[in-house]
Design an enzyme around this catalytic site. Structure first.
Site, PDB file in Angstrom:
ATOM      1  N   HIS A  17       0.838  -1.204   0.000  1.00 26.79           N
ATOM      2  CA  HIS A  17       0.000   0.000   0.000  1.00 26.79           C
ATOM      3  C   HIS A  17       0.874   1.256   0.000  1.00 26.79           C
ATOM      4  O   HIS A  17       0.632   2.205  -0.743  1.00 26.79           O
ATOM      5  CB  HIS A  17      -0.888   0.050   1.249  1.00 26.79           C
ATOM      6  CG  HIS A  17      -1.948  -1.009   1.330  1.00 26.79           C
ATOM      7  ND1 HIS A  17      -2.137  -1.797   2.436  1.00 26.79           N
ATOM      8  CD2 HIS A  17      -2.895  -1.401   0.442  1.00 26.79           C
ATOM      9  CE1 HIS A  17      -3.148  -2.616   2.234  1.00 26.79           C
ATOM     10  NE2 HIS A  17      -3.632  -2.409   1.035  1.00 26.79           N
ATOM     11  N   LYS A  41     -15.053  -8.833   3.645  1.00 26.06           N
ATOM     12  CA  LYS A  41     -14.113  -9.370   4.646  1.00 26.06           C
ATOM     13  C   LYS A  41     -14.801  -9.377   5.999  1.00 26.06           C
ATOM     14  O   LYS A  41     -14.924  -8.354   6.666  1.00 26.06           O
ATOM     15  CB  LYS A  41     -12.826  -8.535   4.642  1.00 26.06           C
ATOM     16  CG  LYS A  41     -12.064  -8.717   3.325  1.00 26.06           C
ATOM     17  CD  LYS A  41     -10.838  -7.826   3.211  1.00 26.06           C
ATOM     18  CE  LYS A  41     -10.241  -7.940   1.807  1.00 26.06           C
ATOM     19  NZ  LYS A  41      -9.317  -6.872   1.481  1.00 26.06           N
ATOM     20  N   ARG A  95      -2.281  -6.057  -8.713  1.00 25.15           N
ATOM     21  CA  ARG A  95      -1.258  -7.077  -8.454  1.00 25.15           C
ATOM     22  C   ARG A  95      -1.303  -8.208  -9.479  1.00 25.15           C
ATOM     23  O   ARG A  95      -0.305  -8.688  -9.931  1.00 25.15           O
ATOM     24  CB  ARG A  95      -1.439  -7.674  -7.050  1.00 25.15           C
ATOM     25  CG  ARG A  95      -0.977  -6.793  -5.954  1.00 25.15           C
ATOM     26  CD  ARG A  95      -1.565  -7.195  -4.637  1.00 25.15           C
ATOM     27  NE  ARG A  95      -3.002  -7.024  -4.632  1.00 25.15           N
ATOM     28  CZ  ARG A  95      -3.757  -7.056  -3.561  1.00 25.15           C
ATOM     29  NH1 ARG A  95      -3.211  -7.301  -2.391  1.00 25.15           N
ATOM     30  NH2 ARG A  95      -5.050  -6.869  -3.647  1.00 25.15           N
ATOM     31  N   SER A 133      -2.995  -7.690   2.620  1.00 29.24           N
ATOM     32  CA  SER A 133      -3.257  -7.634   4.056  1.00 29.24           C
ATOM     33  C   SER A 133      -3.577  -9.035   4.578  1.00 29.24           C
ATOM     34  O   SER A 133      -3.216  -9.376   5.712  1.00 29.24           O
ATOM     35  CB  SER A 133      -4.419  -6.683   4.341  1.00 29.24           C
ATOM     36  OG  SER A 133      -4.079  -5.373   3.957  1.00 29.24           O
TER      37      SER A 133
END
Ligand code: ADP
Length: 166
Positions: A17, A41, A95, A133
């Protein structure tokens, strides 16, 4: 003033990040890191308020070099949030192929809600392509060294929280 909004759950903020934040801050006049809830999440490691505090701690160290970065939070629609800024663009990090599928769909939805709003993608630095994360949370659970993944200011917080949630 050209503003970049960098949204995400940042649970917790990682070096991946931070890499996107640094690079964005050299392209735009101002970067607003926007910490949002993530319905997908279910079990966040940190509350939204805690995630804001952790990200602010990290960014305040960097701010000496990059004074144009702030950390904010919002729990509504991103496309609505962006309307308060004169010229805002959403910035996302990409990504892999799976990021692209999801982010492309989100970008189109945001543009549908707010036609003024564009999304720009920065490719992840090769160094951090594997980093998320979720990976950090998993490694923390095993007591792994977090130095290569998480800004040093928050390593203790992540480690302590991982211990507590065992
Ligand atoms: P995560 O998938 O790590 O839980 P977030 O929802 O907090 O991520 O991600 C916010 C934004 O940061 C997304 O655009 C995501 O693609 C990007 N991002 C996350 N990790 C990285 C990384 N290692 N390199 C580049 N971009 C990243």
């Amino acid at each position: 003033m050209k503003t970049a909004i960098y949204p995400g759950s940042f649970d917790p903020i990682t070096l991946g990040h931070l890499n996107i934040i640094r690079r964005t801050s050299t392209i735009f006049d101002r970067v607003v890191v926007c910490i949002m809830p993530n319905a997908g999440k279910m079990h966040p490691m940190f509350t939204r308020e805690e995630r804001v505090e952790l990200a602010r701690r990290v960014v305040s160290r960097v701010v000496a070099h990059l004074p144009n970065v702030t950390v904010e939070t919002y729990d509504g629609l991103l496309a609505e949030y962006a309307k308060q800024f004169d010229k805002a663009v959403i910035v996302k990090g990409l990504r892999a192929g799976t990021d692209f599928e999801n982010e492309f769909q989100m970008a189109l939805i945001n543009q549908k809600i707010n036609p003024e709003l564009d999304t720009m993608f920065l490719t992840a630095s090769q160094k951090y392509t594997f980093l998320s994360s979720s990976v950090v949370k998993e490694l923390a659970g095993y007591g792994a060294d977090l130095t290569p993944f998480v800004p040093c200011e928050i390593i203790e917080d992540v480690r302590a929280r991982a211990m507590r949630s065992e």
